[in-house]
Motif scaffolding. Structure first.
Motif, PDB file in Angstrom:
ATOM      1  N   ARG A 100     -49.849 -64.870 -96.802  1.00 49.03           N
ATOM      2  CA  ARG A 100     -50.420 -63.581 -97.198  1.00 49.03           C
ATOM      3  C   ARG A 100     -50.868 -62.731 -96.010  1.00 49.03           C
ATOM      4  O   ARG A 100     -50.868 -61.503 -96.084  1.00 49.03           O
ATOM      5  N   LEU A 101     -51.285 -63.402 -94.920  1.00 47.14           N
ATOM      6  CA  LEU A 101     -51.850 -62.663 -93.792  1.00 47.14           C
ATOM      7  C   LEU A 101     -51.247 -63.159 -92.489  1.00 47.14           C
ATOM      8  O   LEU A 101     -51.370 -64.342 -92.142  1.00 47.14           O
ATOM      9  N   ASP A 102     -50.582 -62.282 -91.778  1.00 45.68           N
ATOM     10  CA  ASP A 102     -50.048 -62.621 -90.459  1.00 45.68           C
ATOM     11  C   ASP A 102     -51.221 -62.785 -89.498  1.00 45.68           C
ATOM     12  O   ASP A 102     -52.064 -61.897 -89.379  1.00 45.68           O
ATOM     13  N   LEU A 145     -46.373 -58.363 -95.894  1.00 41.04           N
ATOM     14  CA  LEU A 145     -46.140 -59.047 -94.619  1.00 41.04           C
ATOM     15  C   LEU A 145     -45.208 -58.239 -93.726  1.00 41.04           C
ATOM     16  O   LEU A 145     -45.389 -58.214 -92.491  1.00 41.04           O
ATOM     17  N   ALA A 146     -44.246 -57.572 -94.311  1.00 43.52           N
ATOM     18  CA  ALA A 146     -43.338 -56.739 -93.514  1.00 43.52           C
ATOM     19  C   ALA A 146     -44.100 -55.618 -92.818  1.00 43.52           C
ATOM     20  O   ALA A 146     -43.874 -55.318 -91.640  1.00 43.52           O
ATOM     21  N   GLU A 147     -45.035 -55.000 -93.562  1.00 43.43           N
ATOM     22  CA  GLU A 147     -45.850 -53.932 -92.971  1.00 43.43           C
ATOM     23  C   GLU A 147     -46.771 -54.490 -91.901  1.00 43.43           C
ATOM     24  O   GLU A 147     -46.956 -53.886 -90.837  1.00 43.43           O
ATOM     25  N   VAL A 151     -46.838 -53.363 -87.840  1.00 46.96           N
ATOM     26  CA  VAL A 151     -48.028 -52.960 -87.095  1.00 46.96           C
ATOM     27  C   VAL A 151     -48.204 -53.828 -85.855  1.00 46.96           C
ATOM     28  O   VAL A 151     -48.500 -53.343 -84.753  1.00 46.96           O
ATOM     29  N   VAL A 152     -48.003 -55.139 -86.023  1.00 52.67           N
ATOM     30  CA  VAL A 152     -48.145 -56.063 -84.887  1.00 52.67           C
ATOM     31  C   VAL A 152     -47.148 -55.725 -83.790  1.00 52.67           C
ATOM     32  O   VAL A 152     -47.500 -55.681 -82.598  1.00 52.67           O
TER      33      VAL A 152
END
Length: 382
Positions: A100-102, A145-147, A151-152
């Protein structure tokens, strides 16, 4: 476009992984830097040097939070190089649910004002701490996750570009230092040596103290970092102390810290400020030397060695530059036109450094601006 916000506890959990320290083994210990500047190596020591034998083991990608320093931005992701490092129970480890969270997205978000504004420590001023439950209650954005990865990638690219520019600036600074040192060595190679008493004698300008007047005081920083303005003194504050007037162009020595480079040339804005007896004003003979040339020599290895020898005693305030000893210091005196040429070189170097400083300030402001752009107004609570 808005992003949903959830409690960190929905996408991460506290992980406790304690081991017993083996005195015969060697362990990496890590620490967090304040200001959300990340997790770094503290040291690598034998287990016998670690007093608390129960330690936690970090894993790369863990979100590490310091119990006490969190209130000052003491948190960050554990890097790959510190996988397996140990920390005490005064740190909290959180494992991210990467479904759920990178974790890199969390790392970047934790550097934003939006995250830091949620960090509230409780307890006394000296021991205000955060608790794991506090951390798990912080709200974090959870776009797709793609978004998150988009951003990363954008922030990573910006950080890498800033790092390249910063390394380049450091190289330029080192090249400037090397250029000045080489030029200076050439012009003093065959220069005669003469005592400071002849080249730049001490000049005292006693100030008559008026109890109702105010006296702007001047200070000299160590390590060649120039002058600074102290708060003004009233005549009553001065009392029986002696003050001396300082003029632009004076070669100044703070006798308490001259041994560590408390040497400067008074600037135009320092004119008519005052210093105590601990500040010596030397005025170069106009046909022999310039103040900026002499300052450079006194801040060189040879000059600092001379100041150390002229400042007997123990460490710190027990090492005081002697006036007679300073007057006896033999300084190189090349032709005056060579000194003026070198002073011009110093001026160009100073302008180049100012440009580097301005560029560094722009770089320093770039990443916070990008963080705000990424996280500032793009979230909503669900």
């Amino acid at each position: 476009m808005t992003w949903p916000m959830v409690a960190l506890g929905e996408v991460a959990r506290q992980r406790k992984s304690f081991i017993t320290i083996d005195d015969e083994a060697t362990y990496k210990r890590c620490r967090v830097q304040t200001g959300a500047r990340g997790v770094v190596l503290r040291d690598a020591v034998p287990g016998s040097e670690i007093k608390t034998k129960k330690q936690q083991v970090c894993r790369s990608g863990d979100f590490l939070v310091a119990e006490i320093d969190a209130k000052a931005g003491g948190y960050g992701l554990v890097p790959e190089t510190l996988n397996g490092a140990v920390v005490s129970s005064h740190y909290f480890l959180f494992e991210v649910d990467e479904g759920r969270l990178d974790r890199e997205f969390l790392g970047w978000y934790s550097r934003s004002n939006q995250f830091f504004s949620q960090v509230h420590a409780v307890g006394s001023t000296n021991y205000a701490a955060v608790r794991p439950a506090n951390v798990l209650s912080y709200r974090v954005p959870v776009p797709s996750l793609a978004e998150q990865r988009r951003v990363v990638e954008k922030l990573d690219a910006a950080a890498n570009a800033i790092e390249v520019r910063s390394r380049g600036a450091a190289c330029v600074d080192a090249e400037i230092d090397a250029m000045l040192a080489a030029a200076f060595a050439r012009i003093i190679a065959d220069a005669p040596l003469r005592p400071m008493s002849e080249v730049a004698p001490l000049v005292r300008r006693p100030v008559r103290i008026d109890p109702d007047a105010v006296y702007p005081e001047l200070g000299v920083r160590s390590f060649g970092r120039g002058t600074f303005h102290k708060p003004p003194l009233t005549g009553i504050d001065v009392g029986s102390k002696k003050l001396f007037s300082i003029m632009s162009g004076d070669l100044l020595f703070n006798i308490v810290f001259a041994w560590e480079g408390a040497v400067a040339v008074a600037r135009d804005e320092d004119e008519q400020r005052v210093g105590s007896h601990r500040f010596l004003s030397c005025v170069p003979a106009s046909d022999l030397a310039t103040a900026t040339f002499l300052r450079y020599w006194f801040l060189s290895p040879a000059g600092l060695l001379a100041l150390n020898r002229a400042s007997p005693g123990g460490a710190g305030r027990n090492r005081t530059l002697g006036i007679k000893a300073l007057e006896s210091v033999a300084v190189p005196v090349p032709a005056l036109d060579l000194q003026h040429w070198f002073d011009g070189l110093q001026a160009k170097a100073r302008l180049a450094r100012l440009a580097q400083t301005a560029a560094a300030a722009e770089l320093a402001a770039l990443l916070p601006a990008m963080l705000h752009q990424a996280f500032g107004d793009s979230a909503r609570t669900v």
